[in-house]
Design an enzyme around this catalytic site. Structure first.
Site, PDB file in Angstrom:
ATOM      1  N   LYS A 173       0.832  -0.924   0.339  1.00 36.65           N
ATOM      2  CA  LYS A 173      -0.430  -0.318  -0.182  1.00 36.65           C
ATOM      3  C   LYS A 173       0.895   1.337   0.063  1.00 36.65           C
ATOM      4  O   LYS A 173       1.830   1.693   0.858  1.00 36.65           O
ATOM      5  CB  LYS A 173      -0.609   0.265   1.081  1.00 36.65           C
ATOM      6  N   GLU A 176      -0.126   7.439  -1.373  1.00 34.81           N
ATOM      7  CA  GLU A 176      -1.270   8.298  -2.601  1.00 34.81           C
ATOM      8  C   GLU A 176      -0.956   9.987  -3.523  1.00 34.81           C
ATOM      9  O   GLU A 176      -1.612   9.745  -4.211  1.00 34.81           O
ATOM     10  CB  GLU A 176      -3.074   8.260  -1.785  1.00 34.81           C
ATOM     11  N   CYS A 281      13.705  11.743   5.832  1.00 35.07           N
ATOM     12  CA  CYS A 281      13.810  11.439   7.232  1.00 35.07           C
ATOM     13  C   CYS A 281      15.155  11.293   8.158  1.00 35.07           C
ATOM     14  O   CYS A 281      15.133  11.022   9.094  1.00 35.07           O
ATOM     15  CB  CYS A 281      13.289   9.918   7.707  1.00 35.07           C
TER      16      CYS A 281
END
Ligand code: NAD
Length: 498
Positions: A173, A176, A281
């Site tokens: 996943k 988006e 990050c």
């Protein structure tokens, strides 16, 4: 308008939920595609495909699984530039940086090519009279990865390549915000010989994620993203009995000791603080010069460098960094600058009003530099995820070790010094997962593991390297006696194999 669906059973399928998200061109602010958001039943369908593909894939010998990885590498190398352009067009990072994103993902695929060796078990001949003891690793079944926007090639590959090489079937996943590259990676895996159903991509939001977290067929979930969501995924996934590892946000410090090579430290801060517009990050967001003289020199050298950063469309090969991924993130970063000013930090370089002719609606922001930032301020404590560097002045070395150690995040940290004793002491004592010595972005190579501490990592194994094999497999241990005809009668005490 281009529509991005899901990748299930070896091919792209259209979304059926009627829900979509916009995929922007960050250079212009225009919507360039829409991505389908999967509903519960669509994710269930992808999981069913993965579950059906799993037994045959798990039974495929590891050298054949490795061959798919080798072929995948070759296919990516054939279209490296095109993939990097696609990545850049949705994320906004420069072409060169997009190539780096893909390259750092490929290095984990290269690691996964060694799966026949990595899956080897242990064997002890003669552990007892006529008894051999051995252990080996088996894949878990269907596993999933939920990934962030900021490395749309690297992090999906960190997740799926070791998992698939171990013999699992995978549900990805991706973010988006930039889903096209993950979809392309799935397609290339199929071209490389991966059986349909072994790797599936479902696009979407919380509905897709929650289905993954609660479906009993999913054995393990790997997540990378912001810390509040990481915490949620960890709590929900483990409550459903899954193996879960989650990597969260960061506030990475770079300590500059008085004996450091100051020009090297400034170069490092400019690259690590502002590269990819700070959307990493492992970006350095806090510079900690030790002592007043070091701080004054550092700040004086930083100001012109931040003022002269080259910012422009990601398509321009001469820019240092491009636009932020979305207008929402741009607003968030600008708001943090306002907060810093209100909190009393000294804004030495203000990039808020940066405008680029011809790209007025792009998500651009100039580099920002704060001095005299206090550890109580929100701009110090919270992750901004933009091109903003805060200077926190430390009186002495002890204070400089304490700052990153007491910060709630613990992803990366660096120290710049010429003194071996100081570097060694710092490396040993600092409470952070990845440490650089005269090296600002200490992302370990693929055959070591990557993981932060404290609120940067939830779960007890790191990603890639040997930990990825441990995370995506379970160990079975066998005690075997041959010949089996030995008759000793019933034993009522625990076997000790004296
Ligand atoms: P994010 O947390 O917003 O999203 C990550 C993923 O979670 C996406 O796939 C998203 O769709 C999903 N998600 C978002 N909200 C959700 C919700 N309420 N419920 C369920 N799922 C949800 O993160 P992002 O903005 O895409 O990425 C940036 C963040 O990722 C930063 O905090 C950065 O530090 C972190 N990051 C960490 C690492 C690491 O290894 N520690 C690496 C890269 C990025």
């Amino acid at each position: 308008m281009r529509e991005i669906g899901h990748f299930v059973g070896g091919k792209e399928v259209k979304g059926t939920s009627g829900r979509f998200g916009d995929v922007f061109n960050p250079n212009t602010g225009e919507v360039q595609a829409r991505v389908a958001y999967a509903k519960h039943s669509e994710v269930e369908h992808a999981i069913a495909n993965a579950a059906a593909a799993f037994p045959a894939w798990a039974a495929t010998n590891p050298q054949r699984r490795a061959r798919v990885m080798f072929k995948f590498l070759e296919l990516i190398h054939n279209q490296f530039d095109e993939l990097a352009r696609l990545l850049s067009s949705e994320h906004g990072k420069t072409f060169a940086d997009s190539k780096g994103d893909i390259q750092r993902g490929l290095e984990v695929v290269e690691f996964a090519c060694g799966i026949p060796h990595l899956m080897k078990g242990e064997f002890s001949e003669g552990a007892g009279p006529g008894i051999d003891l051995y252990s080996f690793r088996q894949p878990l079944g269907v596993v999933a990865g939920i990934t962030p926007f900021n490395f749309p090639a690297m992090i999906p590959l960190w997740k799926c390549a070791p998992a698939i090489a171990c013999g699992n079937a995978f549900i990805l996943k991706p973010s988006e915000r930039d889903p096209s590259v993950p979809m392309r990676l799935a397609e290339l895996f199929i071209k490389a010989g991966l059986p349909p159903g072994v790797l599936n991509v479902v696009n979407g939001d919380k509905e897709a994620v929650d289905t993954i977290l609660t479906d009993p067929r999913i054995q393990a979930v790997g997540f990378v993203g912001s810390s509040p969501i990481a915490e949620y995924i960890y709590a929900t996934g483990t409550a459903s009995g899954k193996r879960v590892q989650c990597f969260g946000g960061a506030k990475n410090h770079m300590i500059v000791m008085p004996d450091a090579d100051m020009d090297q430290a400034v170069d490092a801060l400019i690259g690590a603080g502002y590269g990819s517009a700070g959307e990493r990050c492992m970006a350095v967001s806090v510079a900690v010069p030790v002592g007043k003289k070091t701080a004054d020199t550092l700040v004086q050298k930083l100001i012109p460098r931040v003022e002269n950063l080259k910012i422009g469309p990601a398509t321009d090969p001469h820019v240092d960094y491009g636009p932020l991924v979305t207008r929402a993130l741009l607003t968030k970063v600008r708001d943090y600058i306002d907060i810093g000013v209100k909190e009393g930090a000294k804004l030495l370089v203000d990039g808020r009003n940066f405008k680029l002719q011809g790209y007025e609606n792009g998500n651009f922001i100039g580099g920002c530099l704060f001095d005299e930032v206090d550890p109580d301020m929100r701009i110090y404590k919270e992750e901004i995820f933009g091109p903003v560097l805060s200077v926190v002045r430390a009186k002495n070395y002890e204070e400089a070790v304490r700052l990153p150690s007491e910060n709630e995040y613990g992803n990366g940290v660096a120290i710049f010094t010429r003194d071996g004793d100081t570097a060694r002491d710092f490396t040993s004592r600092v409470q952070v997962g990845m440490v650089g010595v005269n090296f600002a972005i200490p992302v370990p190579l693929s055959y070591y593991t990557f993981g932060g501490w404290k609120r940067s990592g939830f779960g007890d194994l790191n990603q890639h390297g040997p930990d990825s094999i441990r995370f995506y497999t379970k160990t079975k241990t066998v005690t075997a006696r041959w010949p089996s005809g030995t008759k000793e009668g019933a034993e009522f005490v625990i076997p000790t194999m004296r």
